[in-house]
Design an enzyme around this catalytic site. Sequence first.
Site, PDB file in Angstrom:
ATOM      1  N   THR A  65      42.359 -19.447 -30.071  1.00 44.13           N
ATOM      2  CA  THR A  65      41.549 -18.250 -30.307  1.00 44.13           C
ATOM      3  C   THR A  65      40.179 -18.363 -29.658  1.00 44.13           C
ATOM      4  O   THR A  65      39.745 -17.446 -28.951  1.00 44.13           O
ATOM      5  CB  THR A  65      41.405 -17.992 -31.826  1.00 44.13           C
TER       6      THR A  65
ATOM      7  N   CYS B 116      63.979  -7.321 -32.145  1.00 42.39           N
ATOM      8  CA  CYS B 116      63.025  -8.125 -31.359  1.00 42.39           C
ATOM      9  C   CYS B 116      61.636  -8.129 -31.990  1.00 42.39           C
ATOM     10  O   CYS B 116      61.134  -7.098 -32.421  1.00 42.39           O
ATOM     11  CB  CYS B 116      62.963  -7.560 -29.941  1.00 42.39           C
TER      12      CYS B 116
ATOM     13  N   SER C 183      49.467 -16.192 -35.329  1.00 39.75           N
ATOM     14  CA  SER C 183      48.750 -17.419 -35.042  1.00 39.75           C
ATOM     15  C   SER C 183      48.630 -18.171 -36.353  1.00 39.75           C
ATOM     16  O   SER C 183      48.821 -17.579 -37.413  1.00 39.75           O
ATOM     17  CB  SER C 183      47.372 -17.096 -34.467  1.00 39.75           C
TER      18      SER C 183
ATOM     19  N   ARG D 257      56.094 -16.058 -32.097  1.00 41.66           N
ATOM     20  CA  ARG D 257      55.455 -15.747 -30.824  1.00 41.66           C
ATOM     21  C   ARG D 257      55.456 -16.998 -29.967  1.00 41.66           C
ATOM     22  O   ARG D 257      55.214 -18.100 -30.478  1.00 41.66           O
ATOM     23  CB  ARG D 257      54.003 -15.291 -31.085  1.00 41.66           C
TER      24      ARG D 257
ATOM     25  N   CYS E 237      62.972 -15.507 -24.814  1.00 42.46           N
ATOM     26  CA  CYS E 237      64.144 -15.330 -23.938  1.00 42.46           C
ATOM     27  C   CYS E 237      63.722 -15.183 -22.480  1.00 42.46           C
ATOM     28  O   CYS E 237      64.383 -15.669 -21.576  1.00 42.46           O
ATOM     29  CB  CYS E 237      64.979 -14.138 -24.396  1.00 42.46           C
TER      30      CYS E 237
ATOM     31  N   CYS F  21      58.462 -12.055 -29.088  1.00 43.71           N
ATOM     32  CA  CYS F  21      57.926 -13.410 -28.945  1.00 43.71           C
ATOM     33  C   CYS F  21      57.987 -13.873 -27.503  1.00 43.71           C
ATOM     34  O   CYS F  21      57.276 -14.781 -27.118  1.00 43.71           O
ATOM     35  CB  CYS F  21      58.664 -14.380 -29.868  1.00 43.71           C
TER      36      CYS F  21
ATOM     37  N   CYS G 151      66.380 -17.591 -29.959  1.00 43.08           N
ATOM     38  CA  CYS G 151      65.769 -16.334 -30.405  1.00 43.08           C
ATOM     39  C   CYS G 151      65.535 -16.400 -31.915  1.00 43.08           C
ATOM     40  O   CYS G 151      66.470 -16.591 -32.680  1.00 43.08           O
ATOM     41  CB  CYS G 151      66.661 -15.140 -30.084  1.00 43.08           C
TER      42      CYS G 151
END
Lengths: 249, 543, 311
Positions: B335, B511, B51, B299, B517, B514, B488
């Site tokens: 948040t 990976c 974040s 993310r 895909c 996130c 990606c």
Amino acid sequence: MKILVPIKRVVDYNVKVRVRRDGGGVETAGVKMSMNPFDEIAVEEALRLREKGVASEILTVSIGVPQAADTLRTALAMGADRAILVQSEESPEPLAVAKILKILVDREKPDLVILGKQAIDDDMNATGQMLAGLLDWPQATFASRVEKTADGLAVTREVDGGSETLALALPAIVTADLRLNEPRYAALPNIMKARKKPLETIAATDLGIDLTRRLAILSMAEPPARKAGIKVGSVAELVEKLRNEAKVI
Amino acid sequence: MSQRDIMEFDVVIVGGGPAGLAAAIRLKQLMPDESVCLIEKGSEIGAHIVSGAVIEPRALDELLPDWRNRDAPLDTPVTREEMYLLTERKAFRIPALPWVMPHLANHGNFVVSLGDVCRWLATQAEAMGVEIYPGFAGADVLIENGRVAGILTGDMGITRDGTKGPNFAPGMELRGKYTLFAEGCRGSLTKRVMAHFNLRQGVDPQTYGLGIKEVWEIPAELHEPGLVLHSFGWPLDDRTYGGAWLYHFGRNLVSYGFVTGLDYANPWLSPYDEMQRTKLHPVYHKYFEGGRRLIYGARALSEGGLQSLPRLTFPGGALIGDAAGFLNTPKIKGTHTAMKSGMLAAEAIAAAHAADAPEPDTFTDRLQVSWLHQELSAARNIRPAFARWGTLRGALYAGIDAAILRGRAPWTLHFHHADHETLRPAASCPPPAYPRPDGTITFDKLSSVFLSNTNHVEDQPTHLRLRDPALWKPLNWDTYRAPEIRYCPAAVYEVADAETAPRLVINAQNCVHCKTCDIKDPPQNIDWYTPEGGGGPNYPGGM
Amino acid sequence: MTALVLLDAEDGTIPQTSRSAIAAAASLGDIDVLVTGGPDTIAAAAASAAKIPGIRKVRTASGEAFAHGLAEPLAALLVALAPDYDHIVAAATAIGKSTLPRAAALLDVQMIPDVMEIRDSQTFVRPVFAGNVLVTLRSSDAKKLLTIRTASFDPVAAEGGAAPIEALTPPDGQQKSRFVSAEHSSTERPQLEAARVIVSGGRGLQSAEGFKILEPLADRLGAAIGASRVAVDSGFVPNDYQVGQTGKIVAPDLYIACGISGAIQHLAGMKDSKVIVAINKDEEAPIFQVADYGLVGDLFQIVPALTAALG
């Protein structure tokens, strides 16, 4: 047989450590900590010896900050029976660790101490040998196979260019190498149960061992980055360079 | 060994982010004697948290009013903020920011590492008796008699070919009277629950963004703790939503990142390269000189807001946080909304538990009368305005909506397409010209992935699967030229033998979880499953 | 100051690693070497050691207990000799690594492993965190015990000296461990982590069949064969060939990377190699940024030509 497995809490092997800008140490704030992978192998080997009926009790010990209790809980979740935390402000040097472990060995009287061959933080590769020296016990470092025999242990160890097998009388010290086994997962139910297993805490200062560092850390630095070398024009030139300049063939 | 163990709890929470942890704490405050179990697929709490983050402490003030006395890692108050509209070489500073973009006023907010905040929340929760188990992934939902009865954790030690390896350990059933799904954006169990209970019926499709972030250590003389910079415009075209941030916090650290709206149309677009090249803009470039990059991560986030919120409850549980889609997109904050949603759900569960009701359905009512709803309602038209009118006119509308209508417009704008429906054929789109990484300020993808500390146990089935591998060539390749290799951010997807017989290579090991895909693949052919617990990135402190 | 260097002489010869340890000790004053072994190898080993230039004397201890480099009798011997020396040094080989810490504990010394640089008689540089950090340490112990990272020191010459040989009477000790057998993998290919030379292949090999082109070269060099992740994932070779972040971390004297682009994940596993050779058709490949010698071209021509040229 009773087995003692000393374990160390170290920066997780997935984490890339970085040196603090002031060169005084590596950044550890918020960094994931885990059991030293070689110690995990040691715990696993102790468990397998118990599953084979060779060992009856597995005691695990860690020396360090209060959070090392989490690492001990992991060993308990894998299957160790009980744990001792020797609490100290910082991680002592192998010599002091070996002295502390000697006191615990004298108290607990294990027949076998299995520990990782080295910790992946300071890479000292010394604690097992030092403890063996202090106890005047036989040692087998870099073990890739441990078998109980009629009168002791047969340990296969990884040596330069191959392996060799030693016969050890008990009590003895074995240090675990990578190929000894593949440690099991701590299953969730066992993690839950491990919270209730006995964990004793001792203050390192109560053991009467001098923990003063013998090796003062003057500085830490990241190694200089490799520089690009030269491009050669032909195979013949390459061979010539390798023979006469680099002298590696 | 193959018999599954079963553990029973009053409440099971899937996911150790701000929503799940706030819910856990609230539950213990309301029902100290009931058992609460929280699992987290990351190797530790915080390991998978990405974040910005500038956070508003409103929810935290309500949850733990004395947080300031609890050594909470909120120690960089926002001191100064600037918003820029960028062109390739110029930057126009938005004047009178608190007036034209009141939702962006950050006075009283804090620049934090959300991972560190989560680690801290977890210690608070554990001290209250919440049982937290990181390293365990939720692999499936237990649904019995029309009710969620808990979850199944993933098996460990399955080999690549799907057989049980020597260290096989079966997953276990974590049964809960109530289960909260707090998996964050595009949670894999959330997806199943939504489908099973048809929770998205009658709401707008969710729209997403992909956030890619780096943490840098910069020279002390360039560091201004509490400085918050945002920009929009260049390098994205007017039809593509997104922008960059740079926050100064902690000890000479900056958080830099870039969000790309995943409703973009050009299949050649690479969010990663947009993020990298934006660092070269004069507004940002000066801060990176002489610095060193420490952490990289990515993310997806849910941007749809109120219109895209699904039904939140079902028999046996609820969706909270970004798994439901509580992010306040114009505010660029999720948040406090995630935490508040967790707290409201916890209150609803306490009420349902007392009444022995299967569904904590008062969650929705509680939401309706809360500041959370008010806030999302006021912000609701801004993101869809960008989708409809593009960046400049969208921004203009946003200014009018926020400053003049004050979020009380009598209309609601809607999203009409899911993000996987928005790509245009590659042949009809110009490929952007991205500069080569310079190795100092901009970097190639694999060097970046290295700094996420991501790892997955080698010998396990791939967690990214094509439902129908035959679809890839005619659709993904022939029509869109494999957009997955560009969207990606972790170099998971690669095309081998492109000139001769193109085929998709999936480097699942890279990976970073996130979920892009799973969202953007045009035929929705890629399914993201939870890999073995503990796998994925290991974001350190400061992320 | 005087230093004692423990040599790995059990097979009757003095390996290059031990000569690197002697080189490292050169700045620590006079050098004696300790040669141990079984009754049938000791004479040859001592004679070889005596030829090494720059040695003050060769001290020998022989007996069945010393035939296989067991740590217990060796450590006891070092402890007995320690009063004569300020530094006790050995190469960081299996024997050195097993023996010196044991002796150090008995001497109440914190030993210093894997020394890669000796700044002065009490200040040493060594790698920690798998070589990702170098730490400079100053020992406050009166005596210093060191093992030497042999790749960091060029070995001294094997010939040219004529040091006197002194036979010692080793201390008595009860034998609690016993050598049973050795399984040397001399005929097979060496293991990756222990290999002096590694030939490694990546995507450029194109197939399992293509990968076989590396075998004659590896045979010729006595090298282990490694691979990048892509080569493993593409099924060219099994998993345990993998060098890199998630595979094996290696540091051979010579690493020949064939058709490997050099992503950081691979570099993390081999960047500490002493000499890196890169063979790749893409001259922009990142591997060339770390290679000492780069050769741009088709590896299917270069690798056989290289094998032949070494022939």
